[in-house]
Design a protein around this motif. Sequence first.
Motif, PDB file in Angstrom:
ATOM      1  N   LEU A  15       7.283  34.824  49.245  1.00  0.00           N
ATOM      2  CA  LEU A  15       8.678  35.207  49.094  1.00  0.00           C
ATOM      3  C   LEU A  15       9.590  34.255  49.851  1.00  0.00           C
ATOM      4  CD1 LEU A  15      10.730  37.208  47.990  1.00  0.00           C
ATOM      5  CD2 LEU A  15      10.361  38.620  50.031  1.00  0.00           C
ATOM      6  N   ARG A  17       8.942  31.103  50.588  1.00  0.00           N
ATOM      7  CA  ARG A  17       8.963  29.820  49.877  1.00  0.00           C
ATOM      8  C   ARG A  17       9.822  29.924  48.624  1.00  0.00           C
ATOM      9  NH1 ARG A  17       3.394  29.947  51.267  1.00  0.00           N
ATOM     10  NH2 ARG A  17       2.899  30.687  49.163  1.00  0.00           N
ATOM     11  N   PHE A  18       9.775  31.081  47.965  1.00  0.00           N
ATOM     12  CA  PHE A  18      10.604  31.263  46.772  1.00  0.00           C
ATOM     13  C   PHE A  18      12.085  31.216  47.131  1.00  0.00           C
ATOM     14  CE2 PHE A  18      12.901  34.172  43.922  1.00  0.00           C
ATOM     15  CZ  PHE A  18      12.675  33.530  42.713  1.00  0.00           C
ATOM     16  N   ARG A  19      12.446  31.878  48.228  1.00  0.00           N
ATOM     17  CA  ARG A  19      13.851  31.879  48.640  1.00  0.00           C
ATOM     18  C   ARG A  19      14.315  30.505  49.095  1.00  0.00           C
ATOM     19  NH1 ARG A  19      14.187  37.537  52.148  1.00  0.00           N
ATOM     20  NH2 ARG A  19      14.099  38.961  50.351  1.00  0.00           N
ATOM     21  N   LEU A  21      13.679  27.796  47.560  1.00  0.00           N
ATOM     22  CA  LEU A  21      13.941  26.940  46.401  1.00  0.00           C
ATOM     23  C   LEU A  21      15.425  26.941  46.061  1.00  0.00           C
ATOM     24  CD1 LEU A  21      10.972  28.021  44.083  1.00  0.00           C
ATOM     25  CD2 LEU A  21      11.155  25.896  45.384  1.00  0.00           C
ATOM     26  N   LEU A  23      18.766  27.476  43.808  1.00  0.00           N
ATOM     27  CA  LEU A  23      19.102  28.648  42.997  1.00  0.00           C
ATOM     28  C   LEU A  23      18.714  28.441  41.541  1.00  0.00           C
ATOM     29  CD1 LEU A  23      20.376  31.413  42.750  1.00  0.00           C
ATOM     30  CD2 LEU A  23      22.610  30.315  42.490  1.00  0.00           C
ATOM     31  N   ARG A  24      18.941  27.250  40.981  1.00  0.00           N
ATOM     32  CA  ARG A  24      18.603  27.025  39.570  1.00  0.00           C
ATOM     33  C   ARG A  24      17.101  27.083  39.370  1.00  0.00           C
ATOM     34  NH1 ARG A  24      21.166  22.517  41.053  1.00  0.00           N
ATOM     35  NH2 ARG A  24      22.799  22.938  39.530  1.00  0.00           N
ATOM     36  N   SER A  25      16.314  26.619  40.346  1.00  0.00           N
ATOM     37  CA  SER A  25      14.863  26.722  40.225  1.00  0.00           C
ATOM     38  C   SER A  25      14.413  28.171  40.264  1.00  0.00           C
ATOM     39  CB  SER A  25      14.191  25.927  41.345  1.00  0.00           C
ATOM     40  OG  SER A  25      14.552  24.554  41.278  1.00  0.00           O
ATOM     41  N   ARG A  26      15.036  28.955  41.137  1.00  0.00           N
ATOM     42  CA  ARG A  26      14.680  30.375  41.195  1.00  0.00           C
ATOM     43  C   ARG A  26      15.025  31.086  39.890  1.00  0.00           C
ATOM     44  NH1 ARG A  26      17.418  32.610  46.464  1.00  0.00           N
ATOM     45  NH2 ARG A  26      18.651  30.717  46.359  1.00  0.00           N
ATOM     46  N   LEU A  27      16.189  30.767  39.323  1.00  0.00           N
ATOM     47  CA  LEU A  27      16.567  31.386  38.058  1.00  0.00           C
ATOM     48  C   LEU A  27      15.597  30.987  36.949  1.00  0.00           C
ATOM     49  CD1 LEU A  27      20.464  31.047  38.100  1.00  0.00           C
ATOM     50  CD2 LEU A  27      19.116  33.120  38.380  1.00  0.00           C
ATOM     51  N   LEU A  29      12.458  30.061  37.274  1.00  0.00           N
ATOM     52  CA  LEU A  29      11.176  30.728  37.501  1.00  0.00           C
ATOM     53  C   LEU A  29      11.244  32.201  37.119  1.00  0.00           C
ATOM     54  CD1 LEU A  29       9.990  29.159  40.883  1.00  0.00           C
ATOM     55  CD2 LEU A  29       9.012  28.818  38.615  1.00  0.00           C
ATOM     56  N   LEU A  30      12.350  32.852  37.457  1.00  0.00           N
ATOM     57  CA  LEU A  30      12.478  34.264  37.106  1.00  0.00           C
ATOM     58  C   LEU A  30      12.521  34.455  35.590  1.00  0.00           C
ATOM     59  CD1 LEU A  30      15.034  35.497  39.801  1.00  0.00           C
ATOM     60  CD2 LEU A  30      12.614  36.039  39.652  1.00  0.00           C
TER      61      LEU A  30
END
Length: 485
Positions: A15, A17-19, A21, A23-27, A29-30
């Motif tokens: 979690l 490591r995910f945070r 990243l 914002l565009r990478s998180r979006l 991936l989601l």
Amino acid sequence: MTAAPDGPRPRPGALHRFRALPLRSRLALLVTAAVAVAVAAVAAACWFVTREQLENQLDASLRNVTVSDVYVKQLFTACTRPDQATAPQVGGTYTVQLVTAAKSTCTSAGASPIRVTAADAAVAAGVRDTALHTATTENGRRMRVYTYGYESHSPVSDLPTRSFAVSVARPMSEINDPLSSLAWMLMVVSGIGAVGAGAAGLWVARTGLRPVDQLTGAVEHVARTEDLTVRIPVDGEDEIARLSRSFNSMTASLASSRDRQAQLIADAGHELRTPLTSLRTNIELLARSDDTGRAIPPDDRRALMTSVKAQMTELASLIGDLQELARPDAPAPGPLQVVALHDIADTALERARLRGPELTIRADLTPWYVRAEPAALERAVVNVLDNAVKFSPPRGTVEVALRGGELTVRDQGPGIPADELPHVFERFWRSPSARQLPGSGLGLSIVARTIQQAGGEVALRPAPDGPGTIASIRLPGAPKPPPGL
């Protein structure tokens, strides 16, 4: 106490490591994860539904198979008298097997015997009518088996009735092979869908966050250059557009505030320059007289000292006005006090009579109680009366009235032209006709600010029935003080 030894630092979790990243990478991936889960769920549901349909079709085909009495007799004869006959073969993919209650079997030629289950033996014994199950042949091949009790309906048949059961089977590979191909196809499609969803999610994230990138660039530009003229193009009514509008409003407000501060400093410097120049000139004259030993005539010296005192008084007043304007626009923290406006006006009238002894000042004050800061309110009323005294002609009349929460001050001065009325409450603004009179141009600005903080209104208007100006201050309140005051 001894310090605990430093152990190995815990590794950051998934979690964290995910945070970390962007914002565009998180979006992206989601979106990819959501689409992958949805596609996997649909693929699994499709696979299970297909398997159920294939099994139902296979079971229905087994139930609909009819084994003739001749075939059963031939197969029975081949099993009981192998020296006289051979087991017949069955066409297609079906396997036929005779089962007795003792679990002995007789299988069609070329087929591997199918292991007999308790359900098959129960059918052969007449305990059950039918049995449908999955079994394994002796060579390990899985089969779908339908077993039913045999009854001869042919007059040529000499077989015993219900002495054995007939099992009809088909290989499970007829279901498993198509299901395996379907599973691979669904996996490929799901993978392609997940990759496509990831690419689409990244594109959507980049497109959706482009205004945020513009906003970030604008903020960094303002922080780097302090250029408050930057504006972000706004298109649409979504949250990003609202954020852009808020940023544009904020930079516009900051630019306006900075411009007002610069203007205030420039105006203050201009206003301070005149009294300081006069003070410097007078003090230099006094110092030169002392240095040269040439005495200044008593009358001239007295005039110089009077001018110095007047300029110092003007400087002190100007500095006090600047300090008042330097306070935040918001009112002071804490509740405002209930004060008697008529008492404050009466105190201000006494000071006005001292400043204009040759004037006639008439007052008609009725009680009125308001919530305000006493010192600031008194200063505002004094400024209004000072203006009336300053612009009144010699032996003129100033009329002051307080009725129903409205304080009016009327003078008999030259009045204010209509084109100048919108500017009278601006800082350092002075009418061209009043430039030669003492004052800094801050008095009415302080009045407007104080009255607005108390929730009231202030205005100037020409007198309707003659020369002069009427200053009106309206404050919310009551003719009686609140209980317990």
